[in-house]
Scaffold this motif. Structure first.
Motif, short mmCIF file in Angstrom:
data_model
loop_
_atom_site.label_atom_id
_atom_site.label_comp_id
_atom_site.label_asym_id
_atom_site.label_seq_id
_atom_site.Cartn_x
_atom_site.Cartn_y
_atom_site.Cartn_z
N GLU A 76 0.81 -1.22 0.00
CA GLU A 76 0.00 0.00 0.00
C GLU A 76 0.84 1.26 0.00
OE1 GLU A 76 -2.56 -0.16 3.34
OE2 GLU A 76 -3.64 -1.95 2.67
N HIS A 77 2.12 1.15 0.32
CA HIS A 77 2.98 2.31 0.46
C HIS A 77 4.31 2.08 -0.26
CE1 HIS A 77 0.44 2.15 4.13
NE2 HIS A 77 0.28 3.44 3.88
N PHE A 78 4.90 3.18 -0.71
CA PHE A 78 6.28 3.17 -1.17
C PHE A 78 7.16 3.63 -0.01
CE2 PHE A 78 3.85 3.70 -5.05
CZ PHE A 78 4.47 2.80 -5.92
N VAL A 100 7.83 7.53 3.86
CA VAL A 100 6.76 6.66 3.39
C VAL A 100 5.75 7.50 2.60
CG1 VAL A 100 4.97 5.01 4.05
CG2 VAL A 100 7.06 5.19 5.41
N TYR A 101 5.39 7.00 1.39
CA TYR A 101 4.44 7.69 0.53
C TYR A 101 3.33 6.72 0.14
CZ TYR A 101 8.47 10.78 0.09
OH TYR A 101 9.53 11.60 0.37
N ALA A 107 3.09 12.12 1.19
CA ALA A 107 3.88 11.67 2.33
C ALA A 107 2.96 11.34 3.49
CB ALA A 107 4.88 12.75 2.75
N VAL A 108 3.05 10.10 3.97
CA VAL A 108 2.17 9.68 5.07
C VAL A 108 2.94 9.45 6.37
CG1 VAL A 108 0.46 8.65 3.53
CG2 VAL A 108 2.36 7.26 4.36
N ILE A 156 6.51 -0.32 12.33
CA ILE A 156 5.88 0.99 12.42
C ILE A 156 4.47 0.93 11.82
CG2 ILE A 156 6.05 3.43 11.79
CD1 ILE A 156 9.07 2.95 11.38
N ASP A 157 3.52 1.48 12.53
CA ASP A 157 2.18 1.70 12.00
C ASP A 157 2.19 3.06 11.33
OD1 ASP A 157 -0.51 2.34 11.53
OD2 ASP A 157 -1.20 1.22 13.28
N PHE A 158 2.19 3.08 10.00
CA PHE A 158 2.32 4.34 9.29
C PHE A 158 1.13 5.27 9.52
CE2 PHE A 158 4.76 1.53 6.14
CZ PHE A 158 5.95 1.72 6.82
N ALA A 159 -0.02 4.72 9.82
CA ALA A 159 -1.21 5.56 10.01
C ALA A 159 -1.17 6.30 11.33
CB ALA A 159 -2.47 4.70 9.93
N THR A 160 -0.69 5.64 12.39
CA THR A 160 -0.69 6.26 13.72
C THR A 160 0.69 6.68 14.19
OG1 THR A 160 -0.42 4.13 14.86
CG2 THR A 160 -2.67 4.82 14.32
#
Length: 425
Positions: A76-78, A100-101, A107-108, A156-160
């Protein structure tokens, strides 16, 4: 400890005002090109994605010069990761970074280490989870040579932004994926010193996972050892599974772990009494029925006392005794019948001592004993009686005969009376 190879890259970056590097990879169905350069006082990193997903990202910084060493995805991410030269006045140090994109280039998540002399040395995908390896170095002498001091692993949880990590305060310079784990090697020596799963649980080199000493398993058992061991004289390493029945001994790290694997048997259980045609399935093992080779999936028709044995490794043997009946139909033991009966059964039958076959019809009055024989001295005995009543036809004939007799009697009596009257007149 040798000076790490990437120090040469750092020195090269520090000695030029303008430099450019390029990295092209294919990730998530897209071609990715990453270029870094210095434009005056500004450090620029350009990310170009083409293919299934298309976007361009430019990262500029006055204080950081990026060296991305990993391009990957979780689906889901680069993800770009590596290290950057951080300039604070006259001080230079290198720090690890993660960018992370999403698939549109937004950029997320962005992360930089707070410590000096760290880099993202590896990014691994285990069970759809990205695990980041961050190496930490320390300056050894006045020449500022660097030595690997610790290795950190992060999820790592990229969302939180939530992060889980585990650290090893020792040099583990070689990390690679092995089976479903990461194997961590101590000073490049074999075998691995630790293992790490997708939850960052640490597996040690002297432990056996998935196997309990002296346990009995009725299904396939899965185990894991970091280093080679002997399982009943067979070499195992990493993940292994055991499905074949038997007694096993695992020799590992100076210990012996005995355990047993039972066969999977479907269709019967010990002590069962079943009708003919029962299908018996044995998943693994050498199978015999009454001492003769038996193929899994066969049906057992013959009545009798049966013995099923399954042999495995290490002298293992399992025995199940069960009974197959004759499946007699037509009569019940001790009953009386007033009509002919058809007897069907499996096995060898004797009716009042006379050999009979299945399907025999008993239509004569009398007392009967049916004996049915099967394998291993199996015997059934059924007693019954046939007491035939007079049929409706016989009753009708009797009634007809009585009626004709009565009519005849009346006619004779009438004739006698008529003759007498005629004479008297």
């Amino acid at each position: 400890m040798k000076i790490m190879a990437f120090i040469l890259a750092i020195m090269a970056l520090a000695s030029h005002d303008v430099s450019a590097t390029s990295n092209t990879d294919t990730v998530l169905g897209s071609d990715i090109t990453v270029e870094t350069e210095r434009q005056g006082d500004t450090n620029v990193m350009r990310i170009r994605v083409r293919g299934e997903h298309q976007f361009d990202v430019t990262v500029e910084s006055q204080t950081r010069r990026y060296t991305p060493s990993h391009i990957t995805t979780d689906g889901e991410h680069f993800v770009l990761a590596g290290f950057a030269i951080q300039t604070d006045g006259d001080t230079r140090r290198y720090v690890a970074f993660i960018h992370v994109y999403d698939t549109e280039g937004k950029a997320v998540y962005t992360w930089y280490t707070e410590e000096n002399h760290q880099e993202v040395r590896g990014v691994f995908l285990l069970h759809d989870t990205l695990i980041f390896q961050v190496d930490e170095h320390v300056e050894m002498d006045e020449r500022r040579t660097l030595s690997l001091q610790a290795t950190h692993f992060m999820i790592i949880d990229f969302a939180t932004g939530a992060m889980r990590s585990t650290s090893f305060n020792e040099a583990l310079p070689h990390v690679e994926r092995c089976d479903t784990l990461l194997c961590l090697y101590y000073y490049d020596t074999y075998p691995p010193r630790y293992g790490l799963d997708a939850e960052l649980n640490v597996l040690t080199a002297d432990a056996v996972y998935g196997i309990t000493p002296h346990a009995t398993y009725t299904r396939e058992v899965e185990g894991f050892v970091l280093n080679p061991g002997l399982l009943n004289d067979e070499l195992v390493h990493g993940a292994f599974s055991v499905a074949y029945p038997g007694h096993y001994e695992l020799h590992y790290a100076g210990k012996i772990l005995p355990f047993t694997v039972e066969p999977i048997i479907e269709g019967i259980e010990a002590g069962d009494v079943v009708a003919p045609g029962v299908m018996v399935v044995v998943m693994e093992g050498y199978v015999r029925l009454n001492g003769q080779p038996f193929t899994s999936g066969e049906t057992i028709e013959a009545p009798g006392h049966h013995e099923l044995t399954v042999e495995g490794l290490g002298g293992y043997k399992k025995t199940l005794n069960f009974t197959v009946t004759s499946n007699l139909k037509g009569i019940y033991d001790g009953n009386r019948y007033d009509t002919p009966q058809t007897l069907t059964f499996n096995g060898t039958g004797f009716l009042n001592g006379r050999l009979v076959e299945s399907g025999v019809v008993v239509d004569e009055q009398g007392h009967y004993t049916l004996e049915i024989f099967g394998v291993n001295d199996y015997r059934e005995t059924h007693a019954f009686d046939i007491e035939m009543q007079e049929s409706n036809t016989n009753r009708e004939m009797i009634i007809l005969e009585v009626g004709l007799f009565a009519v005849g009697t009346v006619l004779i009596a009438g004739g006698v009376w008529w003759s007498w009257r005629k004479k008297t007149c």
